[in-house]
Scaffold this active site. Structure first.
Site, PDB file in Angstrom:
ATOM      1  N   ARG A   1       7.086   0.204   2.252  1.00 40.66           N
ATOM      2  CA  ARG A   1       6.964  -0.970   3.125  1.00 40.66           C
ATOM      3  C   ARG A   1       5.800  -1.857   2.696  1.00 40.66           C
ATOM      4  O   ARG A   1       4.799  -1.370   2.180  1.00 40.66           O
ATOM      5  CB  ARG A   1       6.786  -0.552   4.591  1.00 40.66           C
ATOM      6  CG  ARG A   1       5.616   0.375   4.879  1.00 40.66           C
ATOM      7  CD  ARG A   1       5.925   1.166   6.144  1.00 40.66           C
ATOM      8  NE  ARG A   1       4.775   1.871   6.721  1.00 40.66           N
ATOM      9  CZ  ARG A   1       4.331   3.046   6.299  1.00 40.66           C
ATOM     10  NH1 ARG A   1       4.861   3.636   5.241  1.00 40.66           N
ATOM     11  NH2 ARG A   1       3.320   3.629   6.912  1.00 40.66           N
TER      12      ARG A   1
ATOM     13  N   ARG B   1       0.826  -1.208   0.000  1.00 44.32           N
ATOM     14  CA  ARG B   1       0.000   0.000   0.000  1.00 44.32           C
ATOM     15  C   ARG B   1       0.859   1.255   0.000  1.00 44.32           C
ATOM     16  O   ARG B   1       0.620   2.189  -0.739  1.00 44.32           O
ATOM     17  CB  ARG B   1      -0.909  -0.032   1.230  1.00 44.32           C
ATOM     18  CG  ARG B   1      -1.743   1.220   1.425  1.00 44.32           C
ATOM     19  CD  ARG B   1      -2.762   1.041   2.556  1.00 44.32           C
ATOM     20  NE  ARG B   1      -3.637  -0.086   2.284  1.00 44.32           N
ATOM     21  CZ  ARG B   1      -4.211  -0.851   3.222  1.00 44.32           C
ATOM     22  NH1 ARG B   1      -3.984  -0.610   4.489  1.00 44.32           N
ATOM     23  NH2 ARG B   1      -4.983  -1.856   2.897  1.00 44.32           N
ATOM     24  N   TYR B   2       1.852   1.282   0.877  1.00 41.33           N
ATOM     25  CA  TYR B   2       2.750   2.433   0.971  1.00 41.33           C
ATOM     26  C   TYR B   2       4.006   2.114   0.162  1.00 41.33           C
ATOM     27  O   TYR B   2       4.429   0.960   0.130  1.00 41.33           O
ATOM     28  CB  TYR B   2       3.149   2.676   2.422  1.00 41.33           C
ATOM     29  CG  TYR B   2       1.991   2.869   3.375  1.00 41.33           C
ATOM     30  CD1 TYR B   2       1.220   4.034   3.344  1.00 41.33           C
ATOM     31  CD2 TYR B   2       1.671   1.891   4.313  1.00 41.33           C
ATOM     32  CE1 TYR B   2       0.175   4.211   4.234  1.00 41.33           C
ATOM     33  CE2 TYR B   2       0.621   2.065   5.209  1.00 41.33           C
ATOM     34  CZ  TYR B   2      -0.125   3.223   5.170  1.00 41.33           C
ATOM     35  OH  TYR B   2      -1.153   3.401   6.043  1.00 41.33           O
TER      36      TYR B   2
ATOM     37  N   CYS C   1      -9.907 -14.242  17.017  1.00 40.01           N
ATOM     38  CA  CYS C   1     -10.522 -13.076  17.634  1.00 40.01           C
ATOM     39  C   CYS C   1     -11.808 -12.792  16.855  1.00 40.01           C
ATOM     40  O   CYS C   1     -11.762 -12.701  15.622  1.00 40.01           O
ATOM     41  CB  CYS C   1      -9.592 -11.879  17.535  1.00 40.01           C
ATOM     42  SG  CYS C   1      -7.930 -12.248  18.115  1.00 40.01           S
TER      43      CYS C   1
ATOM     44  N   ARG D   1      -8.975  -9.817   9.250  1.00 41.67           N
ATOM     45  CA  ARG D   1      -8.580 -10.717   8.153  1.00 41.67           C
ATOM     46  C   ARG D   1      -9.277 -12.062   8.259  1.00 41.67           C
ATOM     47  O   ARG D   1      -8.723 -13.103   7.860  1.00 41.67           O
ATOM     48  CB  ARG D   1      -7.053 -10.899   8.127  1.00 41.67           C
ATOM     49  CG  ARG D   1      -6.331  -9.637   7.773  1.00 41.67           C
ATOM     50  CD  ARG D   1      -5.050  -9.843   6.969  1.00 41.67           C
ATOM     51  NE  ARG D   1      -4.432  -8.544   6.797  1.00 41.67           N
ATOM     52  CZ  ARG D   1      -3.374  -8.118   7.489  1.00 41.67           C
ATOM     53  NH1 ARG D   1      -2.785  -8.917   8.371  1.00 41.67           N
ATOM     54  NH2 ARG D   1      -2.901  -6.901   7.298  1.00 41.67           N
TER      55      ARG D   1
ATOM     56  N   LYS E   1      -3.636   4.289   6.763  1.00 47.94           N
ATOM     57  CA  LYS E   1      -3.913   4.651   8.157  1.00 47.94           C
ATOM     58  C   LYS E   1      -3.743   6.147   8.368  1.00 47.94           C
ATOM     59  O   LYS E   1      -2.831   6.768   7.811  1.00 47.94           O
ATOM     60  CB  LYS E   1      -2.962   3.909   9.087  1.00 47.94           C
ATOM     61  CG  LYS E   1      -3.156   2.401   9.077  1.00 47.94           C
ATOM     62  CD  LYS E   1      -2.262   1.743  10.127  1.00 47.94           C
ATOM     63  CE  LYS E   1      -2.369   0.236  10.083  1.00 47.94           C
ATOM     64  NZ  LYS E   1      -1.712  -0.348   8.895  1.00 47.94           N
TER      65      LYS E   1
ATOM     66  N   ASP F   1      -8.116   3.147   9.746  1.00 49.61           N
ATOM     67  CA  ASP F   1      -7.638   2.638   8.459  1.00 49.61           C
ATOM     68  C   ASP F   1      -8.725   2.943   7.441  1.00 49.61           C
ATOM     69  O   ASP F   1      -9.848   2.446   7.554  1.00 49.61           O
ATOM     70  CB  ASP F   1      -7.366   1.126   8.561  1.00 49.61           C
ATOM     71  CG  ASP F   1      -6.069   0.732   7.873  1.00 49.61           C
ATOM     72  OD1 ASP F   1      -5.792   1.291   6.788  1.00 49.61           O
ATOM     73  OD2 ASP F   1      -5.356  -0.133   8.403  1.00 49.61           O
TER      74      ASP F   1
ATOM     75  N   CYS G   1     -11.793 -10.095  14.105  1.00 49.70           N
ATOM     76  CA  CYS G   1     -10.628 -10.087  13.211  1.00 49.70           C
ATOM     77  C   CYS G   1     -10.925  -9.406  11.874  1.00 49.70           C
ATOM     78  O   CYS G   1     -11.932  -9.657  11.240  1.00 49.70           O
ATOM     79  CB  CYS G   1     -10.176 -11.515  12.953  1.00 49.70           C
ATOM     80  SG  CYS G   1      -8.774 -11.584  11.828  1.00 49.70           S
TER      81      CYS G   1
ATOM     82  N   ASP H   1     -12.030  -2.132  12.255  1.00 48.31           N
ATOM     83  CA  ASP H   1     -12.369  -2.097  10.825  1.00 48.31           C
ATOM     84  C   ASP H   1     -13.752  -2.700  10.582  1.00 48.31           C
ATOM     85  O   ASP H   1     -14.225  -3.521  11.362  1.00 48.31           O
ATOM     86  CB  ASP H   1     -11.299  -2.852  10.026  1.00 48.31           C
ATOM     87  CG  ASP H   1      -9.955  -2.148  10.092  1.00 48.31           C
ATOM     88  OD1 ASP H   1      -9.943  -0.919   9.922  1.00 48.31           O
ATOM     89  OD2 ASP H   1      -8.934  -2.815  10.348  1.00 48.31           O
TER      90      ASP H   1
ATOM     91  N   CYS I   1      -3.647 -18.583  13.472  1.00 48.50           N
ATOM     92  CA  CYS I   1      -3.460 -17.825  14.717  1.00 48.50           C
ATOM     93  C   CYS I   1      -3.626 -18.748  15.905  1.00 48.50           C
ATOM     94  O   CYS I   1      -4.195 -19.831  15.776  1.00 48.50           O
ATOM     95  CB  CYS I   1      -4.503 -16.714  14.805  1.00 48.50           C
ATOM     96  SG  CYS I   1      -4.279 -15.471  13.540  1.00 48.50           S
TER      97      CYS I   1
HETATM   98  C1  PLP Z   1      -0.606  -0.962   8.790  1.00 46.99           C
HETATM   99  C2  PLP Z   1       0.040  -1.255   7.530  1.00 46.99           C
HETATM  100  C3  PLP Z   1       1.411  -1.039   7.338  1.00 46.99           C
HETATM  101  C4  PLP Z   1       2.307  -0.544   8.446  1.00 46.99           C
HETATM  102  O1  PLP Z   1       1.996   0.762   8.758  1.00 46.99           O
HETATM  103  P1  PLP Z   1       2.803   1.540   9.896  1.00 46.99           P
HETATM  104  O2  PLP Z   1       2.033   2.819  10.017  1.00 46.99           O
HETATM  105  O3  PLP Z   1       4.199   1.726   9.397  1.00 46.99           O
HETATM  106  O4  PLP Z   1       2.759   0.710  11.130  1.00 46.99           O
HETATM  107  C5  PLP Z   1       1.947  -1.282   6.101  1.00 46.99           C
HETATM  108  N1  PLP Z   1       1.193  -1.717   5.074  1.00 46.99           N
HETATM  109  C6  PLP Z   1      -0.127  -1.945   5.227  1.00 46.99           C
HETATM  110  C7  PLP Z   1      -0.885  -2.457   4.070  1.00 46.99           C
HETATM  111  C8  PLP Z   1      -0.744  -1.726   6.453  1.00 46.99           C
HETATM  112  O5  PLP Z   1      -2.042  -1.989   6.600  1.00 46.99           O
HETATM  113  S1  SF4 Z   2      -7.032 -10.317  15.051  1.00 49.26           S
HETATM  114 FE1  SF4 Z   2      -7.167 -11.917  13.435  1.00 49.26          FE
HETATM  115  S2  SF4 Z   2      -5.098 -12.086  12.660  1.00 49.26           S
HETATM  116 FE2  SF4 Z   2      -4.946 -11.035  14.641  1.00 49.26          FE
HETATM  117  S3  SF4 Z   2      -4.603 -12.679  16.144  1.00 49.26           S
HETATM  118 FE3  SF4 Z   2      -6.804 -12.322  16.062  1.00 49.26          FE
HETATM  119  S4  SF4 Z   2      -7.582 -13.806  14.581  1.00 49.26           S
HETATM  120 FE4  SF4 Z   2      -5.359 -13.639  14.256  1.00 49.26          FE
END
Ligand code: PLP
Ligand code: SF4
Length: 341
Positions: free
Chosen positions: A90, A86-87, A103, A108, A310, A303, A106, A266, A99
């Site tokens: 990174r 995304r960025y 949770c 994801r 973010k 986000d 979650c 989210d 996991c």
């Molecule tokens: C959260 C996230 C990051 C890391 O973001 P930081 O602000 O550096 O902690 C990088 N890529 C994606 C897609 C993210 O969701």
């Molecule tokens: S929030 Fe989702 S990815 Fe994170 S520990 Fe819980 S179940 Fe796993």
């Protein structure tokens, strides 16, 4: 091989139902399977306590039919199967889809529900992508939970990343120290520390998670010289009281875990009952400044939908911009003039 299958055996599941005097709402489980382990279950006294609410299914999950299980459009920002880019500088590298627990909130779920092992060829495709993009200087290992990989696979991935000259920083996002702290051994801490600079961010939501075992796990990582941060999801009925957050962040700081992000939940289906409205969240945040070390105050992050990224939100401090000064409100609510230039 992934680290243990700690899905709850049926026998102890029914014991838990007896203990909690409830039965799992079957269709909530069908949507997102329940997963816990003996350690986490030992911490749960009732389905309504802070850890019970996070891991036990709730019929209210079925009331929230919010569309879309990928509100941050991660899959469309995925140039390789396990990469989210995304960025520019990174990437997130999803090295595990498993996991220690599920949770209920979650973000994801779409991946964690399937929960299979990430095959070596998919990891290789991710590494190949990172190698090919020289603007990537940081890799965030996430999932699922990277620490669900056994030591051999995990260090294999870290070694491969370390051998890429443009990758300067490594980061691991994990919930293992709070949900399966026994996984963190001195040997693991030392293996991770060898990849320095490597940062570990740990998902902690409530002071009840800071058991002697979890504290020990953080201590092993910190003693190995790994800088630790925390990520917390703001959850209604679990940690949306100032006292709870203050206790959590203060204790984390004592454990040498620097509170990093407090996340607005989210918008994935089945989570509405956990969501705190933004204005309540900011009011809560405003109450922390006078009572907590600045080191213990995380950024409050939203986000943005569709992959916007973010953004840190802060309680309104600038009340008015006048010609030569601004009117600024302090932590007590008092208003000051501050010269503009
Ligand atoms: C959260 C996230 C990051 C890391 O973001 P930081 O602000 O550096 O902690 C990088 N890529 C994606 C897609 C993210 O969701
Ligand atoms: S929030 Fe989702 S990815 Fe994170 S520990 Fe819980 S179940 Fe796993």
């Amino acid at each position: 091989m992934a680290f243990g299958d700690n899905r709850l055996p049926l026998k102890s599941r029914s014991e838990l139902e007896l203990k909690l005097n409830c039965s799992s709402p079957a269709s909530a489980v069908a949507t997102f399977p329940q997963k816990a382990n003996a350690y986490v279950l030992s911490l749960i006294q009732s389905a309504h306590d802070p850890i019970g609410r996070q891991v036990l299914p709730d019929p209210r999950e079925l009331d929230d039919q919010t569309a879309g299980n990928d509100p941050l459009a991660e899959e469309s920002q995925s140039p390789a199967p396990q990469i989210i880019h995304r960025y520019p500088n990174r990437v997130v590298f999803l090295v595990s889809d498993q996991c220690a627990v599920h949770c209920r909130f979650c973000m994801r779920k779409r991946r964690v529900t399937v929960g299979g092992e990430v095959g070596a060829h998919l990891i290789e495709q991710g590494l190949h992508y990172i190698r090919s993009q020289s603007q990537i200087n940081e890799v965030v290992l996430s999932g699922g939970d990277p620490l669900m990989l056994d030591d051999g696979r995990l260090t294999g991935v870290l070694q491969a990343l370390r051998s890429i000259p443009h990758v300067r920083l490594l980061r691991i996002h994990t919930r293992i120290p709070s949900m399966l702290p026994q996984r963190v051994t001195q040997a693991l801490a030392q293996r991770l520390a060898a990849f320095r600079p490597i940062y570990v961010n740990i998902h902690f939501n409530h002071p009840a998670e800071l058991t002697p075992q979890a504290r020990h796990a953080c201590g092993l990582l910190a003693d190995a010289g790994i800088p630790l941060g925390s990520q917390t999801v703001l959850l209604k009925g679990i940690n949306d009281e100032p006292g709870t957050l203050i206790e959590l962040f203060e204790t984390l700081l004592e454990l040498r875990v620097r509170p990093y992000y407090l996340h607005q939940l989210d918008r994935v289906p089945g989570t509405a009952h956990f969501r705190v409205a933004l204005d309540n969240a900011l009011a809560l945040l405003a109450k922390l400044r006078g009572q907590l070390s600045g080191l213990a105050i995380p950024h409050f992050m939203v986000d943005l939908p569709g992959g916007g990224g973010k953004v840190a939100l802060t309680p309104q401090a600038i009340l008015k911009k006048e010609e030569n000064h601004w009117l600024i409100r302090n932590w007590e609510g008092h208003i000051f003039q501050y010269p503009f230039g």
